[in-house]
Write a protein that holds these residues in place. Structure first.
Motif, short mmCIF file in Angstrom:
data_model
loop_
_atom_site.label_atom_id
_atom_site.label_comp_id
_atom_site.label_asym_id
_atom_site.label_seq_id
_atom_site.Cartn_x
_atom_site.Cartn_y
_atom_site.Cartn_z
N GLU A 34 0.83 -1.21 0.00
CA GLU A 34 0.00 0.00 0.00
C GLU A 34 0.86 1.26 0.00
OE1 GLU A 34 -2.74 -0.13 3.26
OE2 GLU A 34 -4.05 -1.58 2.27
N SER A 35 2.06 1.15 0.57
CA SER A 35 2.98 2.29 0.59
C SER A 35 3.85 2.33 -0.66
CB SER A 35 3.87 2.22 1.82
OG SER A 35 4.84 1.20 1.68
N LEU A 36 3.55 1.48 -1.63
CA LEU A 36 4.32 1.38 -2.87
C LEU A 36 5.78 1.01 -2.61
CD1 LEU A 36 2.86 4.49 -4.74
CD2 LEU A 36 2.10 2.11 -4.88
N GLY A 37 6.00 0.24 -1.55
CA GLY A 37 7.34 -0.25 -1.24
C GLY A 37 8.24 0.76 -0.55
N THR A 38 7.66 1.83 -0.02
CA THR A 38 8.48 2.86 0.62
C THR A 38 8.56 2.69 2.13
OG1 THR A 38 6.61 4.37 0.79
CG2 THR A 38 7.99 4.55 -1.17
N TYR A 39 7.72 1.87 2.73
CA TYR A 39 7.72 1.70 4.19
C TYR A 39 8.72 0.62 4.60
CZ TYR A 39 3.52 4.49 5.17
OH TYR A 39 2.63 5.51 5.34
N GLY A 40 9.54 0.94 5.60
CA GLY A 40 10.41 -0.04 6.22
C GLY A 40 9.73 -0.62 7.44
N SER A 41 10.47 -1.38 8.23
CA SER A 41 9.86 -2.06 9.37
C SER A 41 9.27 -1.11 10.41
CB SER A 41 10.85 -3.02 10.01
OG SER A 41 11.98 -2.35 10.48
N PRO A 42 9.86 0.07 10.70
CA PRO A 42 9.22 0.93 11.70
C PRO A 42 7.83 1.41 11.29
CG PRO A 42 11.50 1.61 11.38
CD PRO A 42 11.18 0.61 10.32
N ARG A 43 7.65 1.79 10.03
CA ARG A 43 6.34 2.28 9.59
C ARG A 43 5.34 1.13 9.44
NH1 ARG A 43 7.61 6.59 4.83
NH2 ARG A 43 7.93 8.42 6.12
N VAL A 44 5.81 -0.02 8.96
CA VAL A 44 4.92 -1.19 8.86
C VAL A 44 4.48 -1.60 10.26
CG1 VAL A 44 4.81 -3.63 8.22
CG2 VAL A 44 5.87 -1.99 6.67
N TYR A 45 5.41 -1.57 11.20
CA TYR A 45 5.08 -1.88 12.60
C TYR A 45 4.00 -0.93 13.12
CZ TYR A 45 5.76 -1.50 17.67
OH TYR A 45 5.56 -1.41 19.03
N GLN A 46 4.14 0.36 12.81
CA GLN A 46 3.15 1.34 13.26
C GLN A 46 1.79 1.07 12.62
OE1 GLN A 46 3.87 3.59 15.74
NE2 GLN A 46 1.66 3.76 15.74
#
Length: 110
Positions: A34-46
């Motif tokens: 959904e983030s077009l591959g721009t989210y790393g683990s901290p944002r995915v965790y959030q």
């Protein structure tokens, strides 16, 4: 038989835990894509916390690594330094000198 092999035989994998892990991996993929591959683990965790899932950021990072999901920025890196100047290489030291004398004050403690 090895000790670890014995304990693996003694305590088989929990199907509920495996189902939870698969569900979490699915949600991680959903957030990442959904983030077009721009989210790393901290944002995915959030995102997972916002959706009501309880998991650690370290676990999210480990599962993302297992699934080979790596965040990349949308825009490529842009060079903003103008290197088309008239000074030849090595002449920056004379260019960067101060136009006034510098005053150096030393304090001595006895």
């Amino acid at each position: 038989m090895s000790v670890s092999g014995y304990y693996k035989w003694l305590c088989p994998k929990n199907p509920q835990k495996e189902a939870y892990k698969q569900e979490m991996k699915q949600k991680i993929c959903q957030s990442f894509h959904e983030s077009l591959g721009t989210y790393g683990s901290p944002r995915v965790y959030q995102d997972l916390l916002d959706w009501g899932y309880q998991v650690s950021q370290k676990t999210v990072g480990r599962w993302m690594k297992e699934m080979e999901l790596k965040a990349t920025p949308l825009e490529a890196f842009m060079v903003t330094t103008e290197s088309d100047h008239e000074l030849p290489e090595g002449q920056f030291s004379t260019f960067m000198t101060a136009p006034f004398p510098l005053l150096v004050i030393a304090f001595f403690i006895h």
